[in-house]
Design a protein around this motif. Structure first.
Motif, PDB file in Angstrom:
ATOM      1  N   LEU A   1     -19.538  -8.056  -3.524  1.00  0.00           N
ATOM      2  CA  LEU A   1     -18.181  -7.614  -3.186  1.00  0.00           C
ATOM      3  C   LEU A   1     -17.997  -6.205  -3.763  1.00  0.00           C
ATOM      4  O   LEU A   1     -17.312  -5.995  -4.753  1.00  0.00           O
ATOM      5  N   LEU A   2     -18.673  -5.245  -3.126  1.00  0.00           N
ATOM      6  CA  LEU A   2     -18.759  -3.900  -3.685  1.00  0.00           C
ATOM      7  C   LEU A   2     -17.411  -3.196  -3.776  1.00  0.00           C
ATOM      8  O   LEU A   2     -17.126  -2.533  -4.772  1.00  0.00           O
ATOM      9  N   TYR A   3     -16.577  -3.331  -2.755  1.00  0.00           N
ATOM     10  CA  TYR A   3     -15.259  -2.677  -2.816  1.00  0.00           C
ATOM     11  C   TYR A   3     -14.420  -3.284  -3.927  1.00  0.00           C
ATOM     12  O   TYR A   3     -13.783  -2.578  -4.705  1.00  0.00           O
ATOM     13  N   GLU A   4     -14.429  -4.608  -4.025  1.00  0.00           N
ATOM     14  CA  GLU A   4     -13.686  -5.293  -5.082  1.00  0.00           C
ATOM     15  C   GLU A   4     -14.196  -4.865  -6.464  1.00  0.00           C
ATOM     16  O   GLU A   4     -13.418  -4.642  -7.389  1.00  0.00           O
TER      17      GLU A   4
ATOM     18  N   THR B   1      -6.014  -7.144  -4.153  1.00  0.00           N
ATOM     19  CA  THR B   1      -5.893  -8.035  -3.009  1.00  0.00           C
ATOM     20  C   THR B   1      -6.842  -9.218  -3.186  1.00  0.00           C
ATOM     21  O   THR B   1      -7.765  -9.175  -3.999  1.00  0.00           O
TER      22      THR B   1
ATOM     23  N   GLU C   1     -19.500  -7.102  -8.249  1.00  0.00           N
ATOM     24  CA  GLU C   1     -20.644  -6.306  -7.801  1.00  0.00           C
ATOM     25  C   GLU C   1     -21.856  -7.209  -7.540  1.00  0.00           C
ATOM     26  O   GLU C   1     -22.523  -7.096  -6.513  1.00  0.00           O
TER      27      GLU C   1
ATOM     28  N   ASN D   1       0.833  -1.211   0.000  1.00  0.00           N
ATOM     29  CA  ASN D   1       0.000   0.000   0.000  1.00  0.00           C
ATOM     30  C   ASN D   1       0.865   1.257   0.000  1.00  0.00           C
ATOM     31  O   ASN D   1       0.575   2.222  -0.701  1.00  0.00           O
TER      32      ASN D   1
ATOM     33  N   PHE E   1     -15.677  -2.002  -7.136  1.00  0.00           N
ATOM     34  CA  PHE E   1     -15.233  -0.614  -7.315  1.00  0.00           C
ATOM     35  C   PHE E   1     -13.782  -0.567  -7.789  1.00  0.00           C
ATOM     36  O   PHE E   1     -13.459   0.180  -8.719  1.00  0.00           O
ATOM     37  N   ILE E   2     -12.909  -1.362  -7.187  1.00  0.00           N
ATOM     38  CA  ILE E   2     -11.494  -1.384  -7.573  1.00  0.00           C
ATOM     39  C   ILE E   2     -11.354  -1.786  -9.040  1.00  0.00           C
ATOM     40  O   ILE E   2     -10.603  -1.189  -9.804  1.00  0.00           O
ATOM     41  N   ARG E   3     -12.100  -2.785  -9.452  1.00  0.00           N
ATOM     42  CA  ARG E   3     -12.006  -3.251 -10.841  1.00  0.00           C
ATOM     43  C   ARG E   3     -12.556  -2.207 -11.822  1.00  0.00           C
ATOM     44  O   ARG E   3     -12.001  -2.022 -12.897  1.00  0.00           O
ATOM     45  N   TYR E   4     -13.637  -1.520 -11.447  1.00  0.00           N
ATOM     46  CA  TYR E   4     -14.139  -0.443 -12.304  1.00  0.00           C
ATOM     47  C   TYR E   4     -13.095   0.680 -12.404  1.00  0.00           C
ATOM     48  O   TYR E   4     -12.863   1.242 -13.466  1.00  0.00           O
ATOM     49  N   ARG E   5     -12.467   0.979 -11.282  1.00  0.00           N
ATOM     50  CA  ARG E   5     -11.425   2.012 -11.284  1.00  0.00           C
ATOM     51  C   ARG E   5     -10.254   1.601 -12.176  1.00  0.00           C
ATOM     52  O   ARG E   5      -9.718   2.415 -12.942  1.00  0.00           O
TER      53      ARG E   5
END
Length: 185
Positions: A162-165, A106, A158, A89, A167-171
């Motif tokens: 696994l919303l954070y995961e 991760t 999504e 990180n 979000f990371i992939r969309y980013r």
């Protein structure tokens, strides 16, 4: 006494270049834990010769900080319980400051190899970076296929809650494909 690491790397470089047809603009290194530090060290030590690194479970060699003179893409993977995740990180922040293309994903687990699917995702990301860095000729069919794969992974995360995961992939999609194709969705 063992063989110095630089001698091992030089011998491997010579051997692979003598025996295989290699695209000199698209050489990648990868490793896990200490091997990740070696993979990063090779990219740092051979400026302009390595296009990218896949680093699993560890970052740069100790006491090495990313600089704007480094011109390789960096994809890091680590378990959420990996003792080196904090380091990765922090490295991500340094890579951002040095303006190096990078991603960190991760996965559930500790200090271990990521799944085959995650490693394939890292390779796919490097394919996109090859387009970004103009190491590959334009190929919209291939680029669109890579985008669709990434979009499917983001949507799957999504859908699974696994919303954070997700979000990371969309980013990752938005950042990686910027300037290559529309990413409005």
């Amino acid at each position: 006494p063992g063989v110095p690491l630089n001698d091992i790397i030089a011998a491997l470089w010579r051997d692979t270049h003598e025996r295989f047809a290699i695209d000199e603009q698209r050489i990648y290194t990868a490793g896990m834990s200490g091997g990740s530090r070696v993979a990063s060290s090779v990219a740092i030590g051979l400026p302009g010769r390595v296009a990218g690194v896949i680093a699993c479970g560890a970052g740069f060699p100790y006491a090495t900080t990313p600089t704007r003179d480094m011109h390789f893409a960096y994809f890091a993977l680590a378990g959420v319980e990996d003792f080196n995740l904090i380091e990765l990180n922090q490295l991500e922040e340094s890579l951002t400051k040095a303006n190096l293309s990078h991603q960190l994903l991760t996965f559930a687990g500790g200090h271990a190899w990521p799944s085959k699917a995650l490693l394939e995702e890292a390779v796919a990301w490097h394919e996109v970076m090859a387009f970004q860095m103009k190491l590959r000729p334009p190929d919209m069919t291939r680029l669109n296929a890579l985008y669709e794969q990434g979009l499917q992974r983001a949507r799957a995360a999504e859908t699974e809650g696994l919303l954070y995961e997700g979000f990371i992939r969309y980013r990752i999609l938005a950042q990686s494909f910027k300037g290559l194709r529309a990413t409005d969705e």
